[in-house]
Structures are given as structure tokens and as C-alpha cells.
Design an enzyme around this catalytic site. Structure first.
Site, PDB file in Angstrom:
ATOM      1  N   ASP A   4       0.888  -1.162   0.000  1.00 22.33           N
ATOM      2  CA  ASP A   4       0.000   0.000   0.000  1.00 22.33           C
ATOM      3  C   ASP A   4       0.927   1.212   0.000  1.00 22.33           C
ATOM      4  O   ASP A   4       1.520   1.538   1.029  1.00 22.33           O
ATOM      5  CB  ASP A   4      -0.903  -0.001   1.229  1.00 22.33           C
ATOM      6  CG  ASP A   4      -1.827   1.207   1.256  1.00 22.33           C
ATOM      7  OD1 ASP A   4      -2.364   1.566   0.191  1.00 22.33           O
ATOM      8  OD2 ASP A   4      -2.002   1.799   2.334  1.00 22.33           O
ATOM      9  N   GLU A  11      -1.211  -1.465  -4.753  1.00 21.89           N
ATOM     10  CA  GLU A  11      -2.468  -0.751  -4.975  1.00 21.89           C
ATOM     11  C   GLU A  11      -2.235   0.411  -5.930  1.00 21.89           C
ATOM     12  O   GLU A  11      -1.263   1.146  -5.801  1.00 21.89           O
ATOM     13  CB  GLU A  11      -3.047  -0.247  -3.653  1.00 21.89           C
ATOM     14  CG  GLU A  11      -4.451   0.286  -3.799  1.00 21.89           C
ATOM     15  CD  GLU A  11      -5.118   0.524  -2.459  1.00 21.89           C
ATOM     16  OE1 GLU A  11      -6.096  -0.182  -2.173  1.00 21.89           O
ATOM     17  OE2 GLU A  11      -4.656   1.405  -1.713  1.00 21.89           O
ATOM     18  N   ASP A  18      -2.489   1.177   6.881  1.00 20.87           N
ATOM     19  CA  ASP A  18      -1.744   0.913   5.645  1.00 20.87           C
ATOM     20  C   ASP A  18      -1.240  -0.530   5.591  1.00 20.87           C
ATOM     21  O   ASP A  18      -1.122  -1.117   4.519  1.00 20.87           O
ATOM     22  CB  ASP A  18      -0.556   1.876   5.530  1.00 20.87           C
ATOM     23  CG  ASP A  18      -0.957   3.311   5.784  1.00 20.87           C
ATOM     24  OD1 ASP A  18      -1.104   4.065   4.811  1.00 20.87           O
ATOM     25  OD2 ASP A  18      -1.147   3.676   6.958  1.00 20.87           O
TER      26      ASP A  18
END
Length: 164
Positions: free
Chosen positions: A7, A67, A140
């Protein structure tokens, strides 16, 4: 298959490493790479690169799932996150890893089965699927593990999400 989920972020980059075999998940490691806002941006990016390089060397994942950036109204923030994402992709590419990207919607669908799931639903599913005693923090980290789970659940469709 060992999957490194990422992330991306400049202040906090979450990562999660899972082993997925026979529809079973095993967590190998997870955490966050943090850089203080008082540090110069190039130094922050170097820190992220070095830490990811160390993690990839240590765990030798088969694939890296990251992501995708979503549109952010704060252009400066979006650019800084984009820099961190680029460094993460570079680190994986320098290790000759296949890199796959997923939108937040795809991650929600891949983990919860519902594209409008909220953050707490995703976190609870990550906790359940990975048999963890508590939800990983900061957020996260749970997000990075969700990206890895999403990639594992994509199965034979992974070519659609490969960065080319």
C-alpha cells in the site's frame, strides 16, 4: 506462492508478505516503512527503496501486488504518493519480480466480495482470512495485506493486472 502486497505512501508505506498454497494463507511478515515529514523527499524515497530492497531480498516473493493510485484532489499529495509508488515498483523490478496492480475497488471485491465495503469490513476479513489475533496497524499495513489477498484470489486472471 509468496506474495508481497504494498500500500504505497510517502509517510507510511504498508507491506504484507503472505504465502498462499492450496487455498490457505500463511502470514510471513507485515509492517510499515515510515519516513518523517522533516526528512527531505529524496531521502525519504531512498529509505523506502532500501527497506523494500531488504524485504524483497529476505523473502524473495514470487510476485508483488501494489495498490493503484486513486485520484486525489490534493495534487501535491498525489504526486508524493506517486513517487513512493514508483520507488516500490522500481525496487521490485530490480529484483525481476512480476508486478501486478489493483484498484481499491478490486481489492475490496477480492477480499470482501463487495466493492463498496468499508475499511472496517476489509480489516476484519484480513484478520479472519490470515488467522490473526488482531487487525494489523496502522491501516496501511492491513491495506497491504488486503492487496496481497486480492492477488491470491485473482487466480488465473492475474495477467489482466500485470504491469507491462
Amino acid at each position: 506462492m509468496i506474495i508481497l502486497g504494498i500500500d504505497p505512501g510517502l509517510a507510511i508505506l504498508g507491506y504484507g508478505i503472505i504465502n498462499y498454497e492450496g487455498n490457505r494463507f500463511k502470514v510471513l511478515d507485515y509492517g510499515a516503512i515510515t519516513t518523517p515529514s522533516t526528512m527531505a523527499t529524496p531521502e525519504r524515497l531512498k529509505t523506502i527503496y532500501r527497506e523494500l530492497d531488504r524485504i524483497i531480498t529476505e523473502y524473495n516473493p514470487d510476485t508483488v501486488a501494489i495498490e493503484e493510485l486513486f485520484f486525489n484532489t490534493n495534487v501535491k499529495t498525489a504526486l508524493l504518493v506517486g513517487h513512493a509508488r514508483g520507488v516500490a515498483v522500481l525496487s521490485a523490478a530490480n529484483h525481476n519480480k512480476e508486478i501486478f496492480e489493483y484498484t481499491p475497488l478490486q481489492v475490496k471485491q477480492g477480499v470482501v466480495g463487495y466493492g463498496r465495503a468499508d475499511k472496517s469490513q476489509i480489516q476484519q476479513m484480513v484478520k479472519t482470512l490470515l488467522n490473526l489475533t488482531k487487525v494489523p496497524k496502522p491501516d496501511d499495513v492491513a491495506d497491504a495485506l488486503a492487496v496481497a489477498i486480492c492477488h491470491a484470489h485473482t487466480g488465473n486472471f492475474t495477467e489482466m493486472f500485470k504491469i507491462k
